[in-house]
Design an enzyme around this catalytic site. Sequence first.
Site: not given
Ligand code: RIB
Length: 313
Positions: A242
């Site tokens: 992400h």
């Molecule tokens: O929803 C995904 C995000 O939320 C990512 O960055 C994960 O590390 C959580 O923080």
Amino acid sequence: MTRKLIILTDPGQDQAAALYMILGAPQAFDVLGIVATAGNIDLSYTTDNCLKLLELAERTDIPVFAGCPRPMSGTLVTAEHVHGPTGLDGPDLPDPVTRIEEEHGVQFIIRTLREAPPGDITICSLSPLTNLAMALVEAPEIGSRIKEVVAMAGAYFEVGNITPTAEFNVYVDPVAADIVFRSGIALTILPLDVTHRMLSTPDRLGAMRALGSRCGIAMAEMLEFSESFDLKKYGWEGAPLHGPCVPAFMLRPEIFEGRHINVSVALDKGLTYGMTVADWWCITDREKNVFYVRDGAPEAYYTLLLECLSTLP
Ligand code: RIB
């Protein structure tokens, strides 16, 4: 042109990858400071994890500030089930020897924006938006001084990951997200719709490890730890990566696709609490407040990440 960044983050292995992409592109980014957020793990861990990551990358010149210890409303929801008890499980990183700044992260955001020329600073959000929202509540005038906010936040076509409807960063502090989404500040979000296209396959993790550097090997170890939850959950060839979508969008926007639409945050307590309602087909006449990134090119993304990672020690 170099972008001045204030980074909001709650490392978290994928945020570590985002930070290392940023540090690996010094020609593009000038990091003014990092505000540790309570999110993936308690604030005490996220502050330490920021320090650990900067020490490993030999960038202790970058100041780290502690933000708020909990969201603007409700209690803190964390994600140890994904990231492990320290939030940065995987490599055995030494306890930090550097210290965070005395100044509160919210005050750092306000002060820095007041001191800088208007439009000079980008907020790079890899976490819940608590500290930016708190700064906007305390000093509303700073909103017009922000160049733009680029955030990993939300989901729509890919639905939720912490509930069936909500993405984690928004769900942890939906009130803060709502404040930022309604602020009128130029806002780009990288939601699960695009981050779920970026899968850390064994080959891609192997290429990080093959760099043979401290940061390359640690990065592979971090992601090899955090992937297990998502591999079991989704059954994909790799876990979604992400965080680096945020700096990657700033570095190479052409490898992403999106459009300006309205995105509203659902605050009603219930099944949709924290959901980002994306008006993708512009059915309503609500303000087009977000550049919503729906897709991206995985090969170019991982090539970029590896390029940046390869410049670190
Ligand atoms: O929803 C995904 C995000 O939320 C990512 O960055 C994960 O590390 C959580 O923080």
